[in-house]
Write a protein that holds these residues in place. Structure first.
Motif, PDB file in Angstrom:
ATOM      1  N   ALA A 112       0.841  -1.215   0.000  1.00 51.65           N
ATOM      2  CA  ALA A 112       0.000   0.000   0.000  1.00 51.65           C
ATOM      3  C   ALA A 112       0.872   1.259   0.000  1.00 51.65           C
ATOM      4  O   ALA A 112       0.610   2.211  -0.753  1.00 51.65           O
ATOM      5  CB  ALA A 112      -0.924  -0.021   1.210  1.00 51.65           C
ATOM      6  N   ASP A 113       1.940   1.255   0.817  1.00 57.19           N
ATOM      7  CA  ASP A 113       2.838   2.423   0.888  1.00 57.19           C
ATOM      8  C   ASP A 113       3.507   2.695  -0.455  1.00 57.19           C
ATOM      9  O   ASP A 113       3.841   3.831  -0.782  1.00 57.19           O
ATOM     10  CB  ASP A 113       3.917   2.219   1.965  1.00 57.19           C
ATOM     11  N   TYR A 118      -5.564   0.443  -3.735  1.00 57.42           N
ATOM     12  CA  TYR A 118      -6.479   1.591  -3.635  1.00 57.42           C
ATOM     13  C   TYR A 118      -7.870   1.106  -3.237  1.00 57.42           C
ATOM     14  O   TYR A 118      -8.212  -0.062  -3.435  1.00 57.42           O
ATOM     15  CB  TYR A 118      -6.534   2.370  -4.964  1.00 57.42           C
ATOM     16  N   LEU A 119      -8.688   2.015  -2.677  1.00 50.15           N
ATOM     17  CA  LEU A 119     -10.046   1.678  -2.244  1.00 50.15           C
ATOM     18  C   LEU A 119     -11.031   1.930  -3.372  1.00 50.15           C
ATOM     19  O   LEU A 119     -10.977   2.962  -4.033  1.00 50.15           O
ATOM     20  CB  LEU A 119     -10.434   2.514  -1.022  1.00 50.15           C
ATOM     21  N   TYR A 163     -10.857  -3.037  -1.327  1.00 49.27           N
ATOM     22  CA  TYR A 163      -9.538  -2.551  -1.734  1.00 49.27           C
ATOM     23  C   TYR A 163      -9.095  -3.360  -2.948  1.00 49.27           C
ATOM     24  O   TYR A 163      -9.401  -4.555  -3.052  1.00 49.27           O
ATOM     25  CB  TYR A 163      -8.520  -2.717  -0.598  1.00 49.27           C
ATOM     26  N   PHE A 164      -8.394  -2.695  -3.843  1.00 47.01           N
ATOM     27  CA  PHE A 164      -7.901  -3.356  -5.057  1.00 47.01           C
ATOM     28  C   PHE A 164      -6.386  -3.294  -5.126  1.00 47.01           C
ATOM     29  O   PHE A 164      -5.770  -2.287  -4.755  1.00 47.01           O
ATOM     30  CB  PHE A 164      -8.473  -2.666  -6.314  1.00 47.01           C
ATOM     31  N   LEU A 205      -7.184  -6.529  -9.014  1.00 43.89           N
ATOM     32  CA  LEU A 205      -7.684  -7.633  -8.195  1.00 43.89           C
ATOM     33  C   LEU A 205      -8.266  -7.108  -6.884  1.00 43.89           C
ATOM     34  O   LEU A 205      -7.603  -6.378  -6.149  1.00 43.89           O
ATOM     35  CB  LEU A 205      -6.515  -8.585  -7.896  1.00 43.89           C
ATOM     36  N   SER A 206      -9.507  -7.515  -6.596  1.00 42.41           N
ATOM     37  CA  SER A 206     -10.130  -7.169  -5.320  1.00 42.41           C
ATOM     38  C   SER A 206      -9.431  -7.960  -4.212  1.00 42.41           C
ATOM     39  O   SER A 206      -9.378  -9.187  -4.265  1.00 42.41           O
ATOM     40  CB  SER A 206     -11.617  -7.525  -5.377  1.00 42.41           C
ATOM     41  N   VAL A 207      -8.867  -7.251  -3.225  1.00 41.85           N
ATOM     42  CA  VAL A 207      -8.079  -7.936  -2.190  1.00 41.85           C
ATOM     43  C   VAL A 207      -8.641  -7.727  -0.778  1.00 41.85           C
ATOM     44  O   VAL A 207      -7.945  -7.935   0.213  1.00 41.85           O
ATOM     45  CB  VAL A 207      -6.577  -7.516  -2.234  1.00 41.85           C
TER      46      VAL A 207
END
Length: 511
Positions: A112-113, A118-119, A163-164, A205-207
Motif C-alpha cells: 500500500a505504501d 487503492y479503495l 480494496y484493489f 484484483l479485489s483484495v
C-alpha cells in the motif's frame, strides 16, 4: 557451507478433512525434501493450514462451532495426516497464528505504501467454493440459468466496497519475468495456460471483503478483511520471519526453490504471488510446479458418491511405504492419476515384493549361508559385473536432474531399471550353482549384488524411508553412511551382516 533449499506444500484449506489429493502433494514434497537432504542440502520444508475465509466461517456455522475452534480441529487433522505419512516438515504454519497475521499486515502495508493498493467497490462474479473472482468470458451458463466457473463451481454476483491491488500494472512485467525465467512454471502445459490468460488482459484484483469477518483485518480499516489468497500466499514468508528479514536466521532460505501445488491453484501462485512480491520489492520464488488430480476407478472423488479416499485408511490396510510408493509410481507427476485398489495391490506385489524384496532376500540369504554372514571381498570382477555396477553408480547423477524437474515417476523408473537388471544378473550368474563349481566367483557375484543393492536402497530412501532403513541395516550400512556422498566410499569386506528378513510381504486379499 551447505547449499540451501526451501520447498513448500500449499497450505491446506480447513473447510474439510484431508483426502488422498492432500496426501499426494505432501508425500511428493517430502520425497523432494528428503532427496535434497540426502544430497547434502540444508533444507527448509514448510507445510500448514489455511484457516480464514467465508467457506471456513460457513463450515463452522454448519457444525455449530466458532470459526477458530473449527479451524483448530481440522488443522490438527492435517498435521496428524502429515505425521502419519512420515512427512519430514520443518515447520507447520497456521494462518490464525499471530506471527502470520503480523506478517500479512506488514506485507499489505508495504504494498500500500508503494502505491499499489487503492479503495474502490467490487462488482462482479465470485465463486465461494474457489474463493476466486471470474470474468464473464470465463463462465458458462447452465440450462437453469446458473453461472458456472471453469472449475465447475457456481458463481454469484457480488457487490461490496473493496480494496484493489493494481494487478493490471504488472502485466508486462510478469510476461517479461516469465520470458526470462522459462522454468518458473511447470509443467509446460500449465505455463502455456497462464501465459494465454495474462495476454488476454489483467484486471485489478479485489483484495478485501466486508461481507464477512473471519479473516485478517486490513491495516487501518477494520471494516475490511484481507482476501483469503492474499492472506494464504503470505504464509511462505511469514514462516521465515517476515518482515524481520535482517534478524531472522530463516530468511536465508528465501526465495523458495519450489512451491508444489495442485493445478487448480497454480494461477494464484504463478500470477498473484509474484505480483504481490514484486510490488513489495521482494524476490520471487524460483519455481512453481503443479500436479494433477486423482480420480477413483475413473470417477471424480466426491462425498456424495462416497468414493473419497482417506489416506490414513489406506495406510492402515496396506502399510505406509507401499502407499507412498504407489502414489508416486502410478502416474507421471504433473498429470492426472486414477486410484484403483487392484493397481495398488499389483504395484505392491509385482514391484515391491517380487522385484525388490525378492532380489534383497535372495542376495542376503546367500551371503548369510555361504559367506558366514559377512560382507564378501570385492575380488576379480568380470565384464558383466562392471556393466551392472556402472549403471548403478550413475543413479545419483540421473536422479538429481529428474528431481529438479519434479519427474518423480521417472526417478522411480530409473531405479527400477537397475532392480530389473540386478534380477537378470542374479538369474544369469546363478551364485547357488557357482557355490559348487566356482566358490570364489560366487563371492564376487554376491559382493556386486550387495554393492548394487546399497546404491538402490540409498537412492530409494526419500520414497520409502521405513523399508529402506531396514534394507540398509541388513546390508550392513550404518546410519552414518547413508548420504549420496557416502556411496563414493567402499564398505570394507568382513563386516558382519544381521540375519536377513523379508522387507515387502506379498499382499493377499482376505477371503
Amino acid at each position: 557451507m551447505k547449499p540451501h533449499y526451501m520447498i513448500t506444500t500449499p497450505i491446506y484449506y480447513v473447510n474439510g478433512a484431508p483426502h488422498v489429493g492432500h496426501a499426494y502433494t505432501s508425500i511428493a514434497a517430502d520425497v523432494l525434501a528428503r532427496f535434497k537432504r540426502l544430497d547434502g542440502y540444508d533444507v527448509f520444508f514448510l507445510t500448514g493450514t489455511d484457516e480464514h475465509g467465508q467457506k471456513v466461517e460457513q463450515a463452522a456455522q454448519d457444525k455449530g462451532q466458532s470459526a477458530q475452534n473449527f479451524a483448530t480441529m481440522v488443522s490438527a487433522q492435517f498435521r496428524n495426516m502429515a505425521d502419519q505419512l512420515n512427512v519430514s516438515y520443518d515447520d507447520f504454519i497456521r494462518t490464525t497464528e499471530e506471527r502470520h497475521i503480523k506478517s500479512c499486515q506488514a506485507l499489505w502495508q508495504k504494498i500500500a505504501d508503494a502505491g499499489h493498493i487503492y479503495l474502490g467497490a467490487y462488482e462482479g462474479w465470485y465463486s465461494l467454493r474457489d474463493e476466486c473472482y471470474y470474468g464473464e468470458d470465463e463462465l458458462t451458463t447452465t440450462q437453469e440459468g446458473k453461472k458456472i466457473a471453469p472449475t465447475g463451481a457456481e458463481v454469484k454476483w457480488l457487490k461490496e466496497p473493496s480494496y484493489f491491488f493494481k494487478l493490471s500494472a504488472w502485466q508486462d512485467k510478469l510476461l517479461e519475468f516469465y520470458e526470462q525465467n522459462p522454468k518458473f512454471i511447470g509443467p509446460e502445459s500449465r505455463r502455456n495456460e497462464l501465459l494465454s490468460f495474462i495476454k488476454s488482459g489483467l484486471r485489478d484484483l479485489s483484495v478485501s471483503r466486508t461481507s464477512f469477518k473471519w479473516g485478517i483485518p486490513v491495516p487501518g480499516d477494520d471494516d475490511h478483511v484481507m482476501y483469503v489468497w492474499f492472506d494464504a500466499l503470505t504464509n511462505y514468508i511469514s514462516a521465515l520471519g517476515y518482515p524481520n528479514i535482517k534478524s531472522s536466521d530463516l530468511w536465508r532460505f528465501w526465495p523458495a526453490d519450489l512451491h508444489l501445488v495442485g493445478k487448480e491453484i497454480s494461477r494464484f501462485h504463478a500470477l498473484y504471488w509474484p505480483a504481490f512480491l514484486m510490488a513489495a520489492g521482494l524476490e520471487v520464488p524460483k519455481r512453481i510446479y503443479s500436479h494433477g488430480w486423482w480420480t477413483v476407478e475413473g470417477e471424480k472423488m466426491s462425498k456424495s458418491v462416497g468414493n473419497v479416499i482417506e489416506p490414513l485408511k489406506l495406510v492402515q490396510e496396506f502399510g505406509l511405504d507401499p502407499v507412498r510408493f504407489f502414489l508416486l509410481r502410478e502416474v507421471p507427476f504433473g498429470g492426472d492419476g486414477d486410484y484403483s485398489r487392484q493397481s495398488l495391490i499389483n504395484r505392491m506385489n509385482n514391484e515391491l515384493a517380487n522385484d525388490l524384496g525378492n532380489l534383497a532376500q535372495r542376495t542376503l540369504s546367500q551371503v548369510m549361508r555361504n559367506c558366514e554372514g559377512k560382507l564378501p571381498e570385492i575380488g576379480q570382477r568380470h565384464q558383466d559385473d562392471e556393466t551392472l555396477l556402472s549403471k548403478a553408480i550413475l543413479l545419483p547423477t540421473l536422479l538429481r536432474e529428474q528431481m529438479d524437474r519434479q519427474a518423480l515417476h521417472e526417478s522411480l523408473e530409473t531405479i527400477w531399471k537397475i532392480i530389473r537388471a540386478s534380477n537378470a544378473y542374479i538369474d544369469h550368474q546363478a551364485p547357488w550353482t557357482l557355490k559348487k563349481t566356482d566358490p570364489q566367483r560366487m563371492t564376487v557375484v554376491l559382493r556386486v549384488l550387495v554393492d548394487t543393492l546399497r546404491i538402490i536402497a540409498t537412492c530409494l530412501q526419500p520414497f520409502i524411508p521405513g523399508a529402506m532403513d531396514k534394507l540398509l541395516t541388513q546390508l550392513g550400512v550404518s546410519e552414518s553412511e547413508r548420504q549420496l556422498s557416502d556411496l563414493e566410499t567402499v564398505i570394507p569386506a568382513g563386516r558382519e551382516l544381521p540375519a536377513p528378513s523379508g522387507i515387502f510381504p506379498r499382499f493377499v486379499e482376505a477371503e
